[in-house]
Design a protein around this motif. Sequence first.
Motif, short mmCIF file in Angstrom:
data_model
loop_
_atom_site.label_atom_id
_atom_site.label_comp_id
_atom_site.label_asym_id
_atom_site.label_seq_id
_atom_site.Cartn_x
_atom_site.Cartn_y
_atom_site.Cartn_z
N LYS A 227 0.84 -1.22 0.00
CA LYS A 227 0.00 0.00 0.00
C LYS A 227 0.86 1.25 0.00
N ASN A 228 1.89 1.21 0.81
CA ASN A 228 2.81 2.33 0.91
C ASN A 228 3.55 2.57 -0.42
N THR B 201 1.30 4.04 -3.12
CA THR B 201 1.13 5.49 -2.92
C THR B 201 2.33 6.24 -3.50
N ASP C 27 -3.19 3.31 -7.99
CA ASP C 27 -4.43 3.18 -7.22
C ASP C 27 -4.83 1.71 -7.10
#
Length: 220
Positions: A92-93, A96, A101
């Motif tokens: 997820k990091n 980003t 997305d």
Amino acid sequence: GVEATTTAAWMEKHREMYERATRHPFTVSIRDGAVDLSAFKRWLSQDYIFVREFVSFIASILFKCCKQGDGSDMEIILGGVASISDELSWFKNEATKWGVDLANVSPLESNLEYCRFLQSFTEQEISYALAVTTFWIIETVYQDSFGFCIEEGNKTPPELLGTCQRWGSPEFKQYCESLQRIVDRCLANAPADAVKSAEEGFTRVLELEIGFWEMSSSQS
Ligand code: HMH
């Protein structure tokens, strides 16, 4: 003399296929610094989907292991469960950071095929020996592929070093070697047909890994 282990014999016998999985043009391009960043982002988003599926796969291995009743295996596999939690946060990091997305990613065909393969392991009829063999080679392909990207002489772009270290670190290598020892112990006393099906699992994973790199590196 030194007895050849089952896994070492397979690595030798299927060397060409193993090399196609662990020295794929995609990961070699990371090491060479020539990697197409859109391909890297595609790999990242597809692998996030894979890793989510991998959670229940590892859970099913842990379950089979506990039923078999080997306490030291359990602790090693439980370590894998713990690190997958960290891995999901890492994805997820990283997404980003790259402006990917993850909420709007659909799995591509090779990924779907691999995820279906993982799902088949939750069935009760699949033996612990086969499941742990599969687990070991799945992790080892990444360890070897990304380990190569941080070996001496690499031109890996600095922004990709974190990714390569995640799977290429000495700690992850030791973890893979622990899994390999479990596999060899399980297979040492297994009947010939069980060894045969584990070997088929081993080569199937190599094919699926090659397909996954192909999917990541080619425009769809
Ligand atoms: C496709 N194979 C694939 N993704 C991973 N994250 C691993 C292996 C190793 O965990």
